[in-house]
Design an enzyme around this catalytic site. Structure first.
Site, short mmCIF file in Angstrom:
data_model
loop_
_atom_site.label_atom_id
_atom_site.label_comp_id
_atom_site.label_asym_id
_atom_site.label_seq_id
_atom_site.Cartn_x
_atom_site.Cartn_y
_atom_site.Cartn_z
N HIS A 1 41.99 -15.90 -32.80
CA HIS A 1 41.62 -16.72 -33.95
C HIS A 1 42.82 -16.98 -34.85
CE1 HIS A 1 37.36 -16.63 -32.96
NE2 HIS A 1 37.66 -15.44 -32.46
N LYS B 1 66.91 11.38 -36.88
CA LYS B 1 67.82 11.93 -35.87
C LYS B 1 69.17 12.27 -36.51
CE LYS B 1 70.13 10.75 -31.55
NZ LYS B 1 70.24 9.84 -30.42
N GLY C 1 66.69 7.31 -30.34
CA GLY C 1 65.69 7.20 -31.42
C GLY C 1 64.39 6.57 -30.93
N ARG C 2 64.49 5.43 -30.24
CA ARG C 2 63.27 4.73 -29.82
C ARG C 2 62.61 5.35 -28.60
NH1 ARG C 2 67.84 2.03 -29.64
NH2 ARG C 2 68.68 1.24 -27.68
N GLU D 1 65.54 -3.53 -29.44
CA GLU D 1 66.72 -2.74 -29.76
C GLU D 1 67.43 -2.31 -28.47
OE1 GLU D 1 67.21 -0.29 -33.68
OE2 GLU D 1 66.70 1.16 -32.14
N GLU E 1 67.25 4.62 -45.91
CA GLU E 1 65.85 4.48 -46.31
C GLU E 1 65.15 5.85 -46.30
OE1 GLU E 1 67.43 2.71 -44.05
OE2 GLU E 1 66.84 0.60 -44.05
N LYS F 1 74.07 -2.70 -42.16
CA LYS F 1 74.16 -1.44 -42.94
C LYS F 1 75.47 -1.41 -43.72
CE LYS F 1 71.65 1.58 -39.75
NZ LYS F 1 71.74 2.74 -38.89
O1 F6P Z 1 69.02 1.45 -37.50
C1 F6P Z 1 68.47 1.64 -36.26
C2 F6P Z 1 68.24 3.08 -35.97
O2 F6P Z 1 69.43 3.72 -35.71
C3 F6P Z 1 67.25 3.27 -34.84
O3 F6P Z 1 67.83 3.20 -33.60
C4 F6P Z 1 66.65 4.58 -35.17
O4 F6P Z 1 65.46 4.82 -34.49
C5 F6P Z 1 66.47 4.44 -36.66
O5 F6P Z 1 67.62 3.73 -37.08
C6 F6P Z 1 66.32 5.71 -37.44
O6 F6P Z 1 67.42 6.54 -37.27
P1 F6P Z 1 67.35 8.06 -37.71
O7 F6P Z 1 66.29 8.71 -36.91
O8 F6P Z 1 68.71 8.61 -37.43
O9 F6P Z 1 67.01 8.11 -39.17
#
Ligand code: F6P
Length: 551
Positions: free
Chosen positions: A385, A207, A268-269, A354, A213, A515
């Protein structure tokens, strides 16, 4: 005068009511009411919700309904659907319902109808995914694409990964997909070692297009591809992006023509319905993705219009508030008896925790009640199990959702498999509710010939306290439409909880601090000198790693 809902009259009434119900056994409630199943179950949108195995009565429901009214739930639902800025800390709407607004009615944000843009992006996704699926989108060396690698994390990974996994039987036979999220090289490195650069398409999903990452993985994948194919120009044929940040996508080296847009009013979620669903559309096709949207839209309409106590997300949300805030439960298990939903608990962890893992209200007041439970779970038979021992004989009350498919998406010649699944699911929720008391346990042991000292010794270990609450959700078969409904059900359930607790479910400030600290640790990890910028534990760990990492 406090604004906290916990200071209201209805909250105090619910607290008293809980004191009464704390000592009531559900099996007695069943014994008293032969119609308990009929009285405490609802069918809507092709989903059955049986909530009769919960520690509640009709009175509880009426009190919870009053709580919802006190929290102004119906008005909040209207605000959510009409594009009001319900995400108050970020001054944004949260319009995932617009993304699946199959009725195509006007929905405005800041005076502008968002539907033309939503439809334009869906059309672009259709064109692109058809081209890949039909073999018209070719890689740099002219070969057809047969592998999709989605690079993203959190909401840019969990939703599409979960849906793609769940709808595997709908997948294009010539395509395979991978989802890379973690930044340690064992994730991306493993995938790169298995794929062919000539036939692979990377979808970079972020987003913000700033997530460490995702960007690191994307840069590494890009360098790998250029090295393997020998030219920068190959990137245009093997990389597309999904983002709200056009400028950053272009700086990364992806032509905005190959970017699929979404907007800041998509959390995002809550984004799998947007262009973040691109890996889904490529894998299962646009028609099936639209079925997913249609299912969610049906659930949206149910949420917006059904009376409170016949409304699936409202019932589930209120029941969750009942347990977290009045019974003080701290975790909730989600147990799909449908292996295609293997990733559903992980997906829900982000959606629920979240959204609701907050300690202050929308107004910034510290709450004095428990909010979000820890969400966990696994496919039911595996769980039986592994961790069901805790559910049956542990010391905690753990509300549980059993999610059950009547039919499997994978046919095997023998009906035994599905019969085994169904009997296990029903048996577990029954056993958790009924338990087995001392007298019955004793009789059972005597019946199998256990006597004397052995009997006395074994008896306490073989008793089941029961009274463990659960919901059971049943659907016929996990089609895209049913999955859309199921996901939307949980999204709205979370919204109901947030309204009752007075918290904003659409921000996530809690992810910031880690972060920020990571950005100070990165340079410290790379210098020769000993780190001395944090607490002694963090410095100690940092220096230990630096000493041994290259030995
Ligand atoms: O760190 C949490 C977050 O901001 C989530 O809310 C989001 O889904 C995820 O990181 C990834 O964010 P982006 O889509 O901006 O890479």
């Amino acid at each position: 005068m406090s604004n906290l809902i916990s200071h209201s009259h209805i909250w105090a009434t619910l607290k008293n009511h809980q004191k009464y119900l704390a000592s009531v056994q559900m099996q007695d409630l069943f014994a008293l009411d032969e119609q308990r199943y009929e009285n405490f179950s609802v069918v809507a949108c092709d989903l059955l919700l049986d909530y009769s195995k919960n520690r509640l009565t009709k009175d509880t429901l009426h009190l919870l309904k009053q709580l919802a009214t006190k929290a102004n739930l119906e008005n909040w639902i209207k605000e959510l659907f009409s594009g009001e800025l319900v995400n108050n800390t970020e001054h944004r709407a949260a319009l995932h319902v617009a993304l699946r607004n199959r009725s195509n009615t006007k929905i405005t944000v800041n005076g502008e109808d968002v539907m033309p843009n939503v439809n334009a992006v869906l059309a672009k996704m259709r064109k692109f995914s058809n081209a890949v699926r039909d073999g018209d989108w070719l890689g740099y060396t002219g070969k057809r694409i047969n592998t999709i690698v989605n690079i993203g994390i959190g909401g840019s990974d969990l939703g599409p990964a979960m849906v793609t996994r769940a709808l595997r039987t709908y997948q294009h036979p010539l395509l395979q997909s991978h989802f890379v999220s973690n930044v340690d090289s064992s994730h991306l490195g493993d995938i790169l070692s298995k794929i062919d650069p000539e036939t692979t398409l990377f979808i970079i999903a972020s987003k913000t297009f700033t997530t460490q990452e995702t960007l690191l993985n994307a840069h590494t994948a890009r360098n790998w591809l250029i090295e393997k194919l020998g030219s920068d120009t190959a990137v245009a044929k093997h990389f597309v992006a999904v983002s709200t940040a056009t400028q950053k996508v272009s700086e990364f080296g992806i032509d905005p023509v190959n970017m699929f847009e979404f907007w800041d009013w998509v959390g995002g979620r809550y984004s799998l319905w947007s262009a973040i669903g691109l890996p889904i559309t490529v894998m299962i096709g646009m028609e099936q993705f639209e079925e997913l949207l249609t299912g969610a839209h049906e659930l949206d309409q149910h949420f917006a219009t059904a009376p409170l106590l016949e409304n699936l997300p409202i019932l589930m949300g209120l029941i969750d508030v009942w347990y977290s805030s009045f019974f003080g439960t701290t975790s909730q298990a989600v147990l799909p008896y449908d292996y295609t939903l293997k990733l559903f608990p992980a997906y829900l962890q982000q959606l629920v925790m979240e959204s609701l893992g907050k300690q202050v209200t929308r107004d910034g007041d510290l709450v004095d009640y428990s909010t979000c439970p820890v969400i966990w779970g696994a496919p039911g038979n595996n769980g039986q199990h592994a961790f069901y021992q805790l559910l049956h004989q542990g010391t905690q009350v753990i509300p549980t959702d059993f999610i059950v498919a009547i039919e499997s998406n994978f046919d095997l010649p023998s009906a035994e498999h599905q019969d085994a699944v169904l009997s296990n699911a029903l048996a577990q929720s029954h056993a958790l509710m009924m338990g087995r008391n001392l007298a019955k346990t004793k009789q059972k042991l005597v019946d199998i010939g256990i006597q004397g000292n052995d009997l006395a010794q074994q008896l306490p270990h073989r008793v089941f306290p029961g009274n463990q609450p659960s919901n059971t959700i049943i659907y016929k078969k996990l089609t895209p439409k049913v999955l859309g409904k199921l996901i939307a059900l949980y999204e709205h359930k979370v919204f109901v909880q947030s309204v009752c607790w007075g918290i904003n479910p659409f921000d996530q400030w809690g992810v910031e601090l880690g972060k920020n600290v990571a950005s100070t640790l990165l340079p410290a990890l790379r210098t020769e000198q000993d780190g001395n910028i944090h607490d002694s534990s963090t410095n100690g760990l940092l220096n230990y790693i630096k000493t041994y990492r290259h030995k």
